[in-house]
Write an enzyme that holds these catalytic residues in place. Sequence first.
Site, short mmCIF file in Angstrom:
data_model
loop_
_atom_site.label_atom_id
_atom_site.label_comp_id
_atom_site.label_asym_id
_atom_site.label_seq_id
_atom_site.Cartn_x
_atom_site.Cartn_y
_atom_site.Cartn_z
N ASP A 42 0.86 -1.18 0.00
CA ASP A 42 0.00 0.00 0.00
C ASP A 42 0.90 1.23 0.00
O ASP A 42 1.99 1.22 0.62
CB ASP A 42 -0.92 0.02 1.21
CG ASP A 42 -1.93 1.16 1.14
OD1 ASP A 42 -2.98 0.98 0.49
OD2 ASP A 42 -1.66 2.22 1.72
N GLU A 91 1.10 5.68 0.24
CA GLU A 91 0.51 7.00 0.47
C GLU A 91 1.24 7.97 -0.45
O GLU A 91 2.46 7.85 -0.63
CB GLU A 91 0.65 7.43 1.94
CG GLU A 91 -0.02 6.48 2.93
CD GLU A 91 -1.50 6.28 2.68
OE1 GLU A 91 -2.15 7.21 2.15
OE2 GLU A 91 -2.01 5.18 2.98
N HIS A 143 -5.43 5.05 6.36
CA HIS A 143 -4.67 5.84 5.38
C HIS A 143 -3.19 5.96 5.74
O HIS A 143 -2.54 6.93 5.38
CB HIS A 143 -5.28 7.23 5.19
CG HIS A 143 -6.63 7.19 4.55
ND1 HIS A 143 -6.83 6.82 3.25
CD2 HIS A 143 -7.86 7.48 5.05
CE1 HIS A 143 -8.12 6.88 2.96
NE2 HIS A 143 -8.77 7.27 4.04
N ASP A 160 -2.82 -0.12 6.31
CA ASP A 160 -3.71 -0.50 5.21
C ASP A 160 -3.25 -1.80 4.54
O ASP A 160 -4.08 -2.60 4.11
CB ASP A 160 -3.75 0.62 4.16
CG ASP A 160 -4.54 1.83 4.66
OD1 ASP A 160 -4.99 1.81 5.82
OD2 ASP A 160 -4.70 2.80 3.89
#
Length: 580
Positions: free
Chosen positions: A26, A28, A167, A172
């Site tokens: 994952d 960001e 987030h 995540d």
Amino acid sequence: MTAVAIQGTLDEIGMPLVSTTFVVVDLETTGGAPSGSEITEIGAVKVRGGEVVGEFSTLVRPGSSIPPFIAVLTGITDLMVAGAPRITSALPSFLEFAHGSVLVAHNAPFDVGFLKAACELTGARWPPFHVLDTARLARRVLSRDEARDCKLSTLARLFRSGTTPNHRALADARATVDVLHGLLERLGNVGVHTVEELALWQSKVTVAQRQKRHLSEQLPHAPGVYLFTAPDGEVLYVGKSKDLRTRVRTYFTASETRPRMTEMVSIATGVTGIECATPLEAEVRELRLIAERKPRYNRRSRFPERGSWLKLTVEAFPRLSLVRQVRDDDATYLGPFGSRRLAEAAMTAVHEAVPIRQCTQRLSMKPASSACILADMGRCGAPCTGAESPADYAVHVDAVRQAFTGDPGPLVRRLLERISLLAEQQRYEEAAVRRDRLSTLVRSAARGQRMAALAAVPQLVAARRRELGGWELHVIRYGRLAAAEVSPPGADPRPYVDALVATAETVRPAPEPLPAATAEEAECVLRWLETPGTRLVRVDGVWALPWPSAAGYAAVVEARDEDHYAAQPFADRRPLRPLR
């Protein structure tokens, strides 16, 4: 009727899910797209056999400030990433962590898109990961009653994940691991046990489909054509593949999104394979079998005889006629068109550019008493009344004939002038309609000239080197594939070429500009010939386009296609094939 248990073969095993290493990742980022945005955090969890075997987490210092709304959403601020490594250091570490695994992400196009962009930016090579998307799988596994949407937070609650998505990349990724395991448990109940089956899986495989998978066992791992047959021997469906056995097996080990294929498999009681020497031979044989057998579950290529042609007639004052068949009558033809509508559009484009007559009666040299309204509009020179002499009318006929067989430039320029004039007058819809007609005319002329050039060659021998060694060899006569063979690795291919030419099918030419095959077959052959790496071995005759030709006006077609594409800015253009 007693159900028969079918034991799978060893080559069906693939990569078992239980022993496959998955890396769930994952990211960001500072924005929603790789262009103009950067990665701020990478989190990944490595799992095998349902157990976590490693984790990877790092903040990444972007080259610009993190937008305030992103900082609020993720909790990652400029201060937090001030001492973090750049992507040039973080990315190699992640790729080493994920090496040799199957990459998993929720909404994988987003994460994979950023990672690929980072590879391009840093000069790193993107590994050939097999990619799975838990969001995509969830859409096929879960019903609306179970989950109102496929957001990670919704699925984490459904599968009772021990981690709540927040987030942040690692959290995540941990939640996505639980979602992945929940989905794999569901899929195991419907017979999905390998990575290959998981990638192909679309919906539940019926018991009837799975019981018929033995039908593929007698097929070879070779290029060819396969025919699904009904109990009475009727051919239900014809397909082609570079690997017959692997392709046919997917009809039984993984389900189809096409409802008609599921229905076809439920009816079929047999599969016949026809092994071919090369993929091109398989493609051509498929077209010929579909045209001959007209299987009810094939939608394309069933009626090649239904094409439409524009004919420039042979008479005192020639005109354009829409016909279904090319005859050996010295007329000039343009086509074939896929539909009557396209043929009529091309005809209208010609009539807008050249004042050739549009009436259908046969004219004699004896003048008529009056002309039609087209003469008053300046759309026709009225040869029927003697207002235009045969010599003057022949100039228009020659322009049309030249557009069909050589340079359509004069017609294209006249039509472009009218389109520009309409645009200047802000009559944009009329301009667009005329632009589409012009594009149809140019596209069909270019296509017809390519086929006519190949159809004029009595014999052409071409070769392409195979990845496994040796050569693919083909003999093409008058646009028809007459023979195909493969020379062994390390062997001199010339004796194989001589033998292939000696045993190739005898082909007689068709009336010009037809190839001695269907237009679709000729286009398949042309695509193969024009592929980089193909070498011409022998050419009897001349294989060349006229110069100038319609191909020189490809920009007209491309501009039309680009405009149509831009006219639908929010169309779903995502590729339907799985990410690799």
